[in-house]
Scaffold this motif. Structure first.
Motif, PDB file in Angstrom:
ATOM      1  N   GLY A 178       0.803  -1.213   0.000  1.00  0.00           N
ATOM      2  CA  GLY A 178       0.000   0.000   0.000  1.00  0.00           C
ATOM      3  C   GLY A 178       0.832   1.257   0.000  1.00  0.00           C
ATOM      4  O   GLY A 178       0.511   2.230  -0.702  1.00  0.00           O
ATOM      5  N   ALA A 179       1.933   1.255   0.767  1.00  0.00           N
ATOM      6  CA  ALA A 179       2.734   2.471   0.893  1.00  0.00           C
ATOM      7  C   ALA A 179       3.705   2.662  -0.253  1.00  0.00           C
ATOM      8  O   ALA A 179       3.829   3.773  -0.787  1.00  0.00           O
ATOM      9  N   ALA A 180       4.424   1.605  -0.652  1.00  0.00           N
ATOM     10  CA  ALA A 180       5.513   1.758  -1.617  1.00  0.00           C
ATOM     11  C   ALA A 180       5.150   1.294  -3.021  1.00  0.00           C
ATOM     12  O   ALA A 180       5.565   1.922  -3.999  1.00  0.00           O
ATOM     13  N   LEU A 181       4.411   0.215  -3.140  1.00  0.00           N
ATOM     14  CA  LEU A 181       4.169  -0.350  -4.466  1.00  0.00           C
ATOM     15  C   LEU A 181       3.185   0.472  -5.278  1.00  0.00           C
ATOM     16  O   LEU A 181       3.381   0.677  -6.477  1.00  0.00           O
ATOM     17  N   THR A 182       2.115   0.949  -4.654  1.00  0.00           N
ATOM     18  CA  THR A 182       1.101   1.705  -5.394  1.00  0.00           C
ATOM     19  C   THR A 182       0.871   3.098  -4.827  1.00  0.00           C
ATOM     20  O   THR A 182       0.787   4.069  -5.575  1.00  0.00           O
ATOM     21  N   GLY A 183       0.758   3.220  -3.515  1.00  0.00           N
ATOM     22  CA  GLY A 183       0.438   4.522  -2.926  1.00  0.00           C
ATOM     23  C   GLY A 183       1.474   5.586  -3.208  1.00  0.00           C
ATOM     24  O   GLY A 183       1.142   6.701  -3.632  1.00  0.00           O
ATOM     25  N   ARG A 184       2.749   5.282  -3.010  1.00  0.00           N
ATOM     26  CA  ARG A 184       3.794   6.282  -3.223  1.00  0.00           C
ATOM     27  C   ARG A 184       3.933   6.634  -4.701  1.00  0.00           C
ATOM     28  O   ARG A 184       4.183   7.793  -5.052  1.00  0.00           O
ATOM     29  N   GLU A 185       3.786   5.643  -5.589  1.00  0.00           N
ATOM     30  CA  GLU A 185       3.928   5.919  -7.014  1.00  0.00           C
ATOM     31  C   GLU A 185       2.805   6.807  -7.526  1.00  0.00           C
ATOM     32  O   GLU A 185       3.018   7.643  -8.405  1.00  0.00           O
ATOM     33  N   LEU A 186       1.606   6.637  -6.987  1.00  0.00           N
ATOM     34  CA  LEU A 186       0.525   7.542  -7.370  1.00  0.00           C
ATOM     35  C   LEU A 186       0.722   8.926  -6.765  1.00  0.00           C
ATOM     36  O   LEU A 186       0.429   9.945  -7.401  1.00  0.00           O
TER      37      LEU A 186
END
Length: 348
Positions: free
Chosen positions: A102-110
């Motif tokens: 949630g934090a690094a794989l998708t949340g941070r990239e968005l």
């Protein structure tokens, strides 16, 4: 015309290498966790289990006699502590996988705009996201499966030898010894990725992914006993039914032979319960439970449900990305901005 299949075939290894490079700190952290926990479980299975078993043998052979009671209490406590720490660490993997996804794989990239930039490159968004999900899923699944296997070996080494060893139906031991934890880790990874896509903020996704996995674990714990038919033990009024396993339900047997669930006075241990059961017209007691023979059916049934949920979550993630990228492409076309495929002339 002949170069396109070659570039597409070579795109997958390049995408995997790029993902491993981008998430190198998480990869190193995962490797350290797996190696350290595996070493702890091997230590638990070998020297610690042998020392604790020897200490309990000393206790059983000397502490009931009038002679001085001599046994290695530290060895018993050391085995108990290491078993508890390794078990809790293993069961924390689904939470760690969800928080990272949630934090690094998708949340941070968005949040940083990296995802939208990557979606406009030569690799299609769905193919890129599939690789982003498949590579961590393979690493998390393989590592968790190895640790579960080692945990079961460590637990088996103390069974029947260490008097304080956990029973197979102990909740933490039950989950750590079987593939349910692997299914939870994979479902947690996809659940965290979905939360990150929906929220689009790394810190918010991190905080929301952990309670989401906790809710999933509670649902699994409440549902698992009902995934396989139970065994029933009955007894008369003089004693409660004996059983060994996972208790699902207990209650009283009426004069008509009906089973009535209840949580009070399921035995005649006190005079108050005796009077109450006489007034009820109770003829006996029953308990529905899962014996040791139901261990693998329960594990496999729950794992199958979790894998189906993982596939559903993956489909939701891909569908969400497809909807967002399609909307972005339509807005770009309406604004007169050519797509990346039109600019490069190469297929996604």
């Amino acid at each position: 015309m002949t170069a396109a299949p070659t570039s597409l075939a070579a795109g997958r290894p390049r995408t995997v290498r790029w993902l491993l490079r981008v998430h190198r700190p998480a990869l190193y952290g995962w490797a350290v966790l797996v190696i350290a926990l595996a070493a702890g479980l091997l230590w638990l299975r070998g020297p610690l289990a042998d020392a604790a078993a020897a200490a309990w043998h000393q206790y059983d052979t000397t502490c009931w006699r009038p002679t001085p009671c001599r046994y290695d209490q530290d060895a018993i406590l050391r085995y108990k502590d290491v078993y508890q720490y390794t078990t809790l660490t293993l069961l924390a993997i689904p939470f760690l996988a969800a928080a990272w996804a949630g934090a690094a794989l998708t949340g941070r990239e968005l949040e940083t705009g990296t995802a939208r930039l990557a979606w406009t490159q030569g690799v299609s968004p769905l193919r890129l996201l599939a690789a982003q999900l498949a590579v961590p899923a393979a690493l998390v699944g393989a590592g968790t499966a190895l640790l579960v296997w080692l945990h079961r070996l460590a637990w088996s080494a103390a069974e029947g030898r260490v008097d304080t060893a956990k029973a197979w139906y102990d909740p933490l031991t039950f989950y750590a010894n079987g593939p349910v934890t692997v299914g939870l880790a994979l479902a947690g990874l996809l659940l965290g990725a979905l939360v990150g896509l929906l929220l689009g903020r790394s810190l918010l996704a991190l905080c929301a992914s952990v309670p989401a996995v906790a809710a999933l674990w509670i649902a699994v714990h409440l549902t698992l006993p009902h995934l396989w038919p139970v065994a029933t033990g009955v007894s008369g009024r003089r004693k409660s039914p004996h059983y060994t396993g996972i208790k699902v339900e207990e209650g009283v047997i009426t004069a008509t032979g009906a089973h009535r669930p209840t949580t009070s006075c399921t035995g005649d241990a006190s005079s108050v319960c005796q009077a109450l059961n006489d007034e009820r017209g109770i003829t006996g007691f029953y308990v529905d439970y899962h014996p040791l023979a139901h261990y693998w059916p329960l594990q496999l049934a729950a794992t199958g449900v979790l894998l189906a949920l993982t596939a559903l979550l993956a489909a939701l993630v891909l569908r969400l990305v497809r909807r967002r990228t399609t909307g972005t492409a339509r807005r770009g076309t309406a604004a007169g901005t050519p797509s990346a495929t039109a600019r490069t002339g190469a297929p996604a």
